[in-house]
Every structure is written in structure tokens, then in C-alpha cells.
Enzyme design. Structure first.
Site, PDB file in Angstrom:
ATOM      1  N   THR A   5     -88.677 -74.396  36.181  1.00 31.30           N
ATOM      2  CA  THR A   5     -90.065 -74.775  35.896  1.00 31.30           C
ATOM      3  C   THR A   5     -90.251 -76.266  36.175  1.00 31.30           C
ATOM      4  O   THR A   5     -89.322 -77.046  35.971  1.00 31.30           O
ATOM      5  CB  THR A   5     -90.355 -74.501  34.397  1.00 31.30           C
ATOM      6  OG1 THR A   5     -90.357 -73.097  34.203  1.00 31.30           O
ATOM      7  CG2 THR A   5     -91.660 -75.099  33.930  1.00 31.30           C
ATOM      8  N   ILE A  48     -96.189 -63.498  29.641  1.00 31.92           N
ATOM      9  CA  ILE A  48     -96.609 -64.883  29.853  1.00 31.92           C
ATOM     10  C   ILE A  48     -95.757 -65.776  28.964  1.00 31.92           C
ATOM     11  O   ILE A  48     -95.557 -65.473  27.784  1.00 31.92           O
ATOM     12  CB  ILE A  48     -98.108 -65.057  29.510  1.00 31.92           C
ATOM     13  CG1 ILE A  48     -98.962 -64.247  30.497  1.00 31.92           C
ATOM     14  CG2 ILE A  48     -98.517 -66.524  29.562  1.00 31.92           C
ATOM     15  CD1 ILE A  48    -100.408 -64.097  30.090  1.00 31.92           C
ATOM     16  N   GLY A  49     -95.252 -66.862  29.534  1.00 31.27           N
ATOM     17  CA  GLY A  49     -94.393 -67.770  28.773  1.00 31.27           C
ATOM     18  C   GLY A  49     -95.177 -68.911  28.145  1.00 31.27           C
ATOM     19  O   GLY A  49     -96.402 -68.841  27.963  1.00 31.27           O
ATOM     20  N   HIS A  61     -86.702 -71.505  27.334  1.00 29.67           N
ATOM     21  CA  HIS A  61     -86.950 -70.109  26.976  1.00 29.67           C
ATOM     22  C   HIS A  61     -88.308 -70.026  26.274  1.00 29.67           C
ATOM     23  O   HIS A  61     -88.432 -70.299  25.087  1.00 29.67           O
ATOM     24  CB  HIS A  61     -85.815 -69.627  26.069  1.00 29.67           C
ATOM     25  CG  HIS A  61     -85.733 -68.151  25.974  1.00 29.67           C
ATOM     26  ND1 HIS A  61     -84.576 -67.482  25.693  1.00 29.67           N
ATOM     27  CD2 HIS A  61     -86.667 -67.188  26.150  1.00 29.67           C
ATOM     28  CE1 HIS A  61     -84.801 -66.185  25.681  1.00 29.67           C
ATOM     29  NE2 HIS A  61     -86.063 -65.989  25.949  1.00 29.67           N
ATOM     30  N   GLY A  62     -89.325 -69.647  27.051  1.00 30.75           N
ATOM     31  CA  GLY A  62     -90.712 -69.773  26.625  1.00 30.75           C
ATOM     32  C   GLY A  62     -91.056 -69.137  25.298  1.00 30.75           C
ATOM     33  O   GLY A  62     -91.902 -69.656  24.554  1.00 30.75           O
TER      34      GLY A  62
HETATM   35  N1  ASP Z   1     -90.678 -71.961  30.112  1.00 31.71           N
HETATM   36  C1  ASP Z   1     -90.727 -71.057  31.230  1.00 31.71           C
HETATM   37  C2  ASP Z   1     -91.107 -69.687  30.744  1.00 31.71           C
HETATM   38  O1  ASP Z   1     -90.615 -69.265  29.715  1.00 31.71           O
HETATM   39  C3  ASP Z   1     -89.446 -70.978  31.970  1.00 31.71           C
HETATM   40  C4  ASP Z   1     -88.719 -72.272  32.185  1.00 31.71           C
HETATM   41  O2  ASP Z   1     -89.153 -73.319  31.755  1.00 31.71           O
HETATM   42  O3  ASP Z   1     -87.663 -72.261  32.847  1.00 31.71           O
HETATM   43  O4  ASP Z   1     -91.853 -69.021  31.419  1.00 31.71           O
END
Ligand code: ASP
Length: 334
Positions: free
Chosen positions: A200, A229-230, A253-254
Site C-alpha cells: 500500500t 474493504i480495508g 492488516h486493515g
Molecule cells: N491496509 C491495506 C488493507 O488492509 C493493506 C496494506 O496496507 O498493505 O487493505
């Protein structure tokens, strides 16, 4: 931040107060956090990441340097990373369970507390631009799915076929994730605690007028299903900015970042408890997130240009640039 840099920034702020001059323009970025070690990256890849992070920083800083707004700077930096297959955003986004790409992005203006976000778009070349248009050209904060793609089209944004986002590397990650899911089951909360989600991208900036902005863009998690959706498009979880307080972009980890409202929590500690950004961010990442079992990190920029970039994974692609210089980093122990 090292002591010298801090002194320079404080000196700059003090001088600024006397001479009624400008805020210390600053940009900080991340390109995802995860099991990023020297052993699994290798020198060539390492070089490529440093170069792309620097390019993104330079694109954002160039906007600030000519007196442009923080909101424009964060988009300029993010677009460089959305165009690079190295990151899980735009080109190079991870695959869903069905072998497609569904992209999420958000942006927040610290001056007005306006915000915009898109979730699950499939055809927008630069999802961060769509988030910005939601903020500036619609009465809403978040649009999702086909509607968000339709809105982007109406706005005249660059559209691409979903296959434009394909990369061999991410396809392999999908195949591997599916194998793992067969063993542990999709319902297991931590089935993707490995490296199926990282990459990300995010940016935070402070412009010469003292305005803060934050933005985040992602492909989400490999093998995600059911319209998952994260945190990245969720204001307060993955992105937050408020002038005079701080600007935050998160990666990790969203599901944990949503439940802990990570970005807003960090700013609340600064706003209500008068904490500096480093203390506030450390408390949330090494305290709250760690205790709950979540992984990831944040980039945080204070109203005085102070920067902190804590994470609880092995590494996080990151960097910053201000008048004192520029730095890109990858590992926990640089
Ligand atoms: N935070 C993002 C999600 O959970 C993934 C990430 O940051 O690598 O969609």
C-alpha cells in the site's frame, strides 16, 4: 528524527514566527510494511525501491517547493507509486479471489477536514485522483464499486481495463494465498498474516501555508472476497489530517486498523493530550496495535514539520524530504 534535524526545524519555526515567513514544507511517504528483510529483497530490488521512493518524494516536494498545496503534493507522490509495479496500488495491485483488482484510496484536507474516498474501483488508473474528485466534486465522502467507477468516468479521469493492473509477481502471490486458504480456511482471521497484502502507498505533507494533507492508495489484500474493504479508504482508520494537529497515512492488516481507528487515534492523542507525534504514534503502533495482534505501520507528520514513521513489522518502505534533506529507508534496522 535526529536531534540536528529537530533543531533545524525548530529554528525554522522560530525564525518563521519572527519574520512571519512560511511553514517548514515537508513530505513523508510509505510504500507498505511487511516481512521486508535484506535476505528476501536482494540488492537489485533494494535499489529499485529506493529510486522509486525518491522519485515519489521529489514529485511531491516539487509541488511544495513552488508554494503549491499539500493536497496536490500528496497526490503527486502517490501517482508515482501507483504507476510503479513495485507497490500494491494502481499498476501492481494485488489480485482478488476472482483474479481481478479492486482498488481503494482516500485523501483528507487538514485545513477544512474535507475528505474523499473510493472503494473497490476496477477501472480507475489513479484511484487517488478519484478520491480527490469525490472530495471536491461531490457532496459525499466515500463512493464504492461500480458507482465509483461511473463517477470517475463522468469526471473524465483516465480509465483502464482491469488487466492493466496485472503483474506476474502478484499473480503468483494469489496462487500461493489460495493454497494457504485451502489449508487454513478463508474464515480464519489471520489467514493472510503473511505477505499477501503489503505494498500500500501513502503520503503526508505540510505546505508553506501550514496546511496538512494525508492520502493513501491500495489494492487491498490478496485473495480478498465478497467486496472486502480495508482501512485505506476509511477516514480515521487509514488516513487522517487536521491542521495544527497531524497528518497520518497507514499501512498494514486493515481489519485491525479499522477496529482501532488508528489514524484518528494518533491525531486525538496529539490534539487532546498535547503529545508529540512520535509519542502518540508509538503508543498506538507499539501499544494498541501490537496488543491486539495487528501488524503494520504509519507515517505521521506534525504541524511543525516533525516526522515519525513507526511500524511493528520487519520493514516498511518509507522516506521523507524537507529543507534539511531527504532520506529513503526500507528495513527496521537501516
Ligand atoms: N491496509 C491495506 C488493507 O488492509 C493493506 C496494506 O496496507 O498493505 O487493505
Amino acid at each position: 528524527m535526529n536531534t540536528l534535524l529537530r533543531c533545524l526545524l525548530l529554528a525554522g519555526v522560530a525564525f518563521g514566527a519572527q519574520a512571519n515567513s512560511k511553514a517548514p514544507i515537508t513530505i513523508a511517504i510509505h510504500g507498505g510494511a511487511g516481512t521486508i528483510t535484506r535476505a528476501n529483497l536482494g540488492p537489485e530490488q533494494e535499489k529499485a525501491y529506493h529510486a522509486k521512493l525518491q522519485q515519489a518524494l521529489d514529485a511531491g516536494y516539487a509541488v511544495l517547493d513552488k508554494g503549491g498545496p499539500a493536497l496536490e503534493a500528496v497526490q503527486a507522490a502517490i501517482k508515482v507509486m501507483e504507476d510503479s509495479p513495485l507497490f500494491n496500488a494502481g499498476l501492481g495491485a494485488v489480485y482478488t479471489w476472482d483474479g481481478e483488482h479492486e482498488l481503494d484510496a482516500s485523501i483528507m484536507d487538514g485545513k477544512t477536514l474535507n475528505a474523499g474516498a473510493v472503494a473497490g474501483v476496477k477501472t480507475v488508473k489513479h484511484p487517488i485522483e478519484a478520491a480527490y474528485r469525490v472530495m471536491t466534486q461531490s457532496p459525499h465522502v466515500m463512493l464504492s464499486g461500480q458507482g465509483a467507477d461511473d463517477f470517475a468516468k463522468e469526471q473524465g479521469l483516465a480509465l483502464v481495463d482491469n488487466h492493466y493492473f496485472d503483474t506476474e509477481f502478484r499473480k503468483k502471490a494469489l496462487d500461493k494465498a489460495k493454497e494457504q486458504i485451502k489449508l487454513s480456511g478463508y474464515q480464519a482471521r489471520n489467514y493472510l498474516a503473511g505477505d499477501y497484502k503489503y505494498g500500500t502507498v501513502g503520503a503526508v505533507a505540510l505546505d508553506a501555508d501550514g496546511n496538512l494533507a494525508a492520502a493513501t492508495s491500495t489494492g487491498g489484500m490478496t485473495a480478498k472476497r465478497y467486496g472486502r474493504i480495508g482501512d485505506s479508504p476509511v477516514i480515521g482508520a487509514g488516513t487522517y489530517a487536521e491542521n495544527g494537529v497531524c497528518a497520518v497515512s497507514a499501512t498494514g492488516h486493515g481489519e485491525y486498523f479499522i477496529r482501532l481507528n488508528i489514524a484518528a487515534d494518533i491525531c486525538a492523542r496529539v490534539r487532546y493530550q498535547g503529545k508529540d507525534v512520535k509519542t502518540a504514534a508509538d503508543e498506538v503502533i507499539h501499544g494498541r496495535l501490537q496488543q491486539l495482534g495487528g501488524t503494520g505501520g504509519v507515517i505521521v507528520l506534525g504541524a511543525d514539520g516533525s516526522i515519525t514513521q513507526p511500524f511493528n513489522t520487519e520493514g516498511m518502505y518509507r522516506g521523507y524530504r524537507n529543507s534539511a534533506g531527504s532520506k529513503t529507508l526500507i528495513y527496521g534496522n537501516p
